[in-house]
Structure formats: C-alpha cells, structure tokens
Design a protein around this motif. Structure first.
Motif, PDB file in Angstrom:
ATOM      1  N   ILE A  54       0.840  -1.206   0.000  1.00 31.95           N
ATOM      2  CA  ILE A  54       0.000   0.000   0.000  1.00 31.95           C
ATOM      3  C   ILE A  54       0.870   1.249   0.000  1.00 31.95           C
ATOM      4  N   ARG A  67       1.070   4.135  -2.897  1.00 36.12           N
ATOM      5  CA  ARG A  67       0.744   5.530  -2.585  1.00 36.12           C
ATOM      6  C   ARG A  67       1.879   6.465  -2.966  1.00 36.12           C
ATOM      7  N   LYS A  68       3.111   6.006  -2.784  1.00 32.50           N
ATOM      8  CA  LYS A  68       4.272   6.843  -3.073  1.00 32.50           C
ATOM      9  C   LYS A  68       4.792   6.644  -4.494  1.00 32.50           C
ATOM     10  N   ARG A  69       4.118   5.750  -5.236  1.00 30.51           N
ATOM     11  CA  ARG A  69       4.489   5.438  -6.626  1.00 30.51           C
ATOM     12  C   ARG A  69       5.947   5.001  -6.722  1.00 30.51           C
TER      13      ARG A  69
END
Length: 58
Positions: A37, A41-43
C-alpha cells in the motif's frame, strides 16, 4: 451513491496482495500488505532490494 460500483471495483481488486518478503505469520503478511500500500501511494517501484545494483566497498 458515492465511490465505485461493484463492477468498477472488480477492475482494481487483485490477489495475492502484498510484497514478496517471504511472509509466513499473520503479522508478517500484514506488514507485506502495508508495504505494498505504501509503495503504491508513493508510486515507488516494488522491486526487491536484492535486484538493485548496490556498490559494495571492500
């Protein structure tokens, strides 16, 4: 109704979930899911650290 429909959600759900960190216990599996996850989210790439080229000093 807000959010995704069931049909739309099916396009975003997949298994297995989590990064491949050799998880076996429930706590380790939870950690691998949280790590995935966070990486999404932070790619950030989900590559293993082992596959990164690291300069080793002798």
């Amino acid at each position: 109704m807000d959010g995704l429909s069931i049909k739309e959600a099916e396009n975003h759900i997949y298994t297995p979930i989590g990064l491949d960190i050799g998880s076996e216990t429930p706590e380790e599996i939870a950690l691998s899911i949280a790590a995935e996850i966070l990486s999404l989210r932070k790619r950030i790439s989900k590559r293993c650290l082992k596959s990164k080229k690291i300069k080793v000093y002798s």
